[in-house]
Scaffold this active site. Sequence first.
Site, PDB file in Angstrom:
ATOM      1  N   HIS A 189       0.736  -1.001   0.017  1.00 39.92           N
ATOM      2  CA  HIS A 189       0.012  -0.008  -0.125  1.00 39.92           C
ATOM      3  C   HIS A 189       0.797   1.224  -0.131  1.00 39.92           C
ATOM      4  O   HIS A 189       1.802   1.293   0.634  1.00 39.92           O
ATOM      5  CB  HIS A 189      -0.986   0.086   1.445  1.00 39.92           C
ATOM      6  N   HIS A 198      11.838  -1.548 -12.567  1.00 38.42           N
ATOM      7  CA  HIS A 198      11.692  -2.998 -12.564  1.00 38.42           C
ATOM      8  C   HIS A 198      11.644  -3.427 -11.260  1.00 38.42           C
ATOM      9  O   HIS A 198      12.637  -3.536 -10.388  1.00 38.42           O
ATOM     10  CB  HIS A 198      12.435  -3.727 -13.796  1.00 38.42           C
TER      11      HIS A 198
END
Length: 269
Positions: A189, A198
């Site tokens: 979150h 990446h």
Amino acid sequence: MNDRPDAAGLAPAAGDGPPTAGWVVFGAGGHARSVVDVLERLGASVVAVVGDAGGRAWPVDVLEDEDAGIERVVTEGLHAVVAIGASEARLAVLGRLRTAAQRARTAAAAHSTETGAEVPSSVQNVPARSAQSTGGGDEVALAVVAATATVAVGVELGPGTVVLEHAHVGPGSRLGAGVIVNTGAIVEHDCVVGEGSHVAPGAVLLGAARIGARSFVGSGARILPGVALGAGVTVGAGAVVTRSAPDGQTMVGVPARSAHQRLGRGMSQ
């Protein structure tokens, strides 16, 4: 029904599934194979891959010329996804796609104004915009989310972002353009992931972690809550990053430190 955004933001909330319209995948290496598999599992039709296949057989057209791939996307109204592992190359293709689509729209609108003719449907549909795209204006490359991945409602996915199988992106997170959240990776979150970055297989960004543009978080690495990493940072496989780091650092070990610091303490090369 799961009300998360589906692949490319293309499946409506009613769950009609992804479009059957053709897709062009830019990239012809291992990452492209994973992305093509995701699209096919979603029922999408991949019509071509673009790049050097290196002798690998593909069941679709292989276009070695990037310009030819961009032209097909723009003139035929196809969907595009950029499946290139290198961040700079991935963002460069995204930029070229955006520019080509903008030029096509401008030219078609000018022609329509001059002649009174309707804008061709192929140009109207390119670029198609992802419901999760947060960039200004329409985007030609859509975000793609695997069927087995979970993306919380309201997450911002930049154009060209790919979330692969069994990955998770938690509520309140924001991912820039051309991000890869690889197989089984977790972005918890309120995280922020800069464009072109990446997050490798099995890596975890814990709550409110931030990584800058064009960064790489290696397989199995952990970024602890609230840690902020700059642009162009590389985190080694299995590292546990407990403190923030500036641009361009390579972080390795448990707990992770700059590779230069560790070498200075006698770490072997």
